[in-house]
Design a protein around this motif. Structure first.
Motif, PDB file in Angstrom:
ATOM      1  N   VAL A 111      -7.195  22.443  -2.418  1.00  0.00           N
ATOM      2  CA  VAL A 111      -6.741  21.573  -3.502  1.00  0.00           C
ATOM      3  C   VAL A 111      -5.868  20.429  -2.981  1.00  0.00           C
ATOM      4  N   TYR A 112      -5.885  20.187  -1.697  1.00  0.00           N
ATOM      5  CA  TYR A 112      -5.127  19.085  -1.129  1.00  0.00           C
ATOM      6  C   TYR A 112      -5.981  17.812  -1.143  1.00  0.00           C
ATOM      7  N   GLY A 113      -5.307  16.675  -1.121  1.00  0.00           N
ATOM      8  CA  GLY A 113      -6.060  15.422  -1.143  1.00  0.00           C
ATOM      9  C   GLY A 113      -5.264  14.287  -0.540  1.00  0.00           C
ATOM     10  N   THR A 114      -5.947  13.181  -0.308  1.00  0.00           N
ATOM     11  CA  THR A 114      -5.305  11.950   0.152  1.00  0.00           C
ATOM     12  C   THR A 114      -5.117  11.023  -1.034  1.00  0.00           C
ATOM     13  N   LEU A 115      -3.934  10.444  -1.142  1.00  0.00           N
ATOM     14  CA  LEU A 115      -3.630   9.503  -2.220  1.00  0.00           C
ATOM     15  C   LEU A 115      -3.425   8.116  -1.630  1.00  0.00           C
ATOM     16  N   ASP A 132       3.491  10.106  -4.109  1.00  0.00           N
ATOM     17  CA  ASP A 132       2.902  11.241  -4.821  1.00  0.00           C
ATOM     18  C   ASP A 132       2.236  10.825  -6.128  1.00  0.00           C
ATOM     19  N   TYR A 133       2.685   9.704  -6.735  1.00  0.00           N
ATOM     20  CA  TYR A 133       2.199   9.415  -8.090  1.00  0.00           C
ATOM     21  C   TYR A 133       1.568   8.046  -8.321  1.00  0.00           C
ATOM     22  N   CYS A 134       1.713   7.101  -7.407  1.00  0.00           N
ATOM     23  CA  CYS A 134       1.169   5.761  -7.676  1.00  0.00           C
ATOM     24  C   CYS A 134      -0.343   5.780  -7.870  1.00  0.00           C
ATOM     25  N   ALA A 135      -1.063   6.481  -7.006  1.00  0.00           N
ATOM     26  CA  ALA A 135      -2.522   6.552  -7.149  1.00  0.00           C
ATOM     27  C   ALA A 135      -2.913   7.264  -8.437  1.00  0.00           C
ATOM     28  N   LEU A 136      -2.168   8.314  -8.783  1.00  0.00           N
ATOM     29  CA  LEU A 136      -2.465   9.075 -10.007  1.00  0.00           C
ATOM     30  C   LEU A 136      -2.367   8.173 -11.228  1.00  0.00           C
ATOM     31  N   TRP A 159       0.847  -1.186   0.000  1.00  0.00           N
ATOM     32  CA  TRP A 159       0.000   0.000   0.000  1.00  0.00           C
ATOM     33  C   TRP A 159       0.884   1.238   0.000  1.00  0.00           C
ATOM     34  N   VAL A 160       0.514   2.213  -0.829  1.00  0.00           N
ATOM     35  CA  VAL A 160       1.283   3.443  -0.954  1.00  0.00           C
ATOM     36  C   VAL A 160       0.376   4.605  -0.571  1.00  0.00           C
ATOM     37  N   ILE A 161       0.793   5.382   0.431  1.00  0.00           N
ATOM     38  CA  ILE A 161      -0.090   6.372   1.044  1.00  0.00           C
ATOM     39  C   ILE A 161       0.560   7.746   1.114  1.00  0.00           C
ATOM     40  N   ASP A 162      -0.158   8.749   0.666  1.00  0.00           N
ATOM     41  CA  ASP A 162       0.194  10.144   0.949  1.00  0.00           C
ATOM     42  C   ASP A 162      -0.995  10.724   1.710  1.00  0.00           C
TER      43      ASP A 162
END
Length: 265
Positions: free
Chosen positions: A105-109, A215-219, A88-91
Motif C-alpha cells: 500500500v505504499y506509493g510515490t507522491l 504527504d498531501y499536495c499530490a492527494l 515540485w513536491v515529492i514523497d
C-alpha cells in the motif's frame, strides 16, 4: 489560487514530465524488490531506506536538468528554491513502514505547485501497477480512465479511513472518536492508498494528522479533480505552507459536517 500563466499545451507538457518522474520512481522501486529491504531509523523514529533516497535523488536530478528554475520540496533532502513560482513536491515512498514490511500500500507522491498551491498531482502504486493522475481543469484518471468520488450526504452512511491514529493528540483523538461514532464504519492504515481510493469512490472520508506538504499536495489535486475536497481541519485550502492536519471527503456537502465534528462541535 493565482491564475496559472500557462497555456494548455504547457500544462500538458508539465503533466507528461510528472508522469515521467512517476515512471522513474516505479522502475527503481520494483527493481529494489529483488533484494531484501534494509532500513535505518530517522530522528523522528520513522524508517528510511536507501530506496527512498535513491528515488528522490533521481527525481531531483531529472527536475534540475529539465526545469532548473523550479524549486523542489522533498522528504529526504533539503528544500531548494521554495520561493520559486513553481515548486515540485515529492514523497519518494509514502508508507515506508508498509514498504519495509512487504505490505503493498505504499506509493510515490509527485506534485507541482504554483505560488505554493498544487495543480498537478500523481499517486503511483508500483507494486499494484496503479496510478491516479490529477491536473486542474481535467478529470482525475485511474490508469488512464476517468474516476469520481461518490456522493454521500450523511455521516451515518460514510466510510472513514485514517492512516495512523497514533499521530493524533489527545484532543484530536477525542474529536476523531466522535466522528467514528457518527459514521458507518472505519478502515485503518493504507497511507496514500486510502486517499486514492477515496478519489475512486470507495471511501467517503479520510482523516490524518502529523503530515507534511509532501504527504498531501499530490492527494489534493487528485481528489479535487475527482469531485471531492481536501482541506486542513479548519476547512482551509491546502498549500505547501499549511499545517499538519488534513481531511478529505468525497462529498463536498458532507465535508462541512466532518469539519464541524473535528472542531469539537
Amino acid at each position: 489560487m493565482a491564475q496559472l500563466p500557462l497555456t494548455v499545451s504547457e500544462q500538458n507538457s508539465l503533466l507528461t514530465f510528472a508522469k515521467k518522474l512517476a515512471d522513474t520512481s516505479r522502475s527503481i522501486i520494483l527493481d529494489s524488490l529483488k533484494n531484501p529491504i534494509v532500513f535505518d531509523t530517522k530522528s523522528d523514529l520513522s524508517p528510511v531506506t536507501v530506496i527512498d533516497q535513491k528515488v528522490e535523488k533521481s527525481l531531483r536530478d531529472l527536475i534540475t536538468e529539465s526545469y532548473p528554475e523550479h524549486g523542489i520540496l522533498g522528504e529526504e533532502y533539503e528544500s531548494e528554491k521554495l520561493d520559486a513560482d513553481y515548486v515540485w513536491v515529492i514523497d519518494p515512498i509514502d508508507g515506508t513502514k508498509a514498504f519495509v514490511t512487504g505490505l503493498p500500500v505504499y506509493g510515490t507522491l509527485i506534485s507541482l505547485t504554483y505560488k505554493g498551491v498544487p495543480f498537478i498531482g500523481i499517486i503511483d502504486h508500483p507494486f499494484t501497477s496503479e496510478r491516479w493522475v490529477g491536473i486542474d481543469g481535467q478529470v482525475t484518471t485511474y490508469n488512464d480512465k476517468p474516476v469520481s468520488t461518490r456522493q454521500c450526504s450523511k455521516l451515518a452512511d460514510a466510510i472513514v479511513s485514517i492512516g495512523n491514529p497514533e499521530s493524533l493528540s489527545s484532543g484530536e483523538t477525542a474529536n476523531f472518536t466522535k466522528l467514528c461514532q457518527q459514521t458507518k464504519w472505519r478502515v485503518y492504515g493504507g497511507s496514500c492508498y486510502v486517499y486514492a481510493r477515496l478519489s475512486s469512490g470507495q471511501i467517503d472520508i479520510s482523516v490524518d494528522s502529523g503530515l507534511d506538504p509532501f504527504d498531501y499536495c499530490a492527494l489534493d489535486v487528485v481528489i479535487r479533480n475527482a469531485g471531492g475536497i481536501l482541506t486542513d481541519w479548519e476547512g482551509k485550502r491546502l498549500s505547501i505552507h499549511s499545517g499538519h492536519r488534513v481531511v478529505a471527503s468525497g462529498d463536498k456537502e458532507l465535508h462541512q459536517e466532518v469539519i464541524k465534528v473535528l472542531a469539537g462541535a
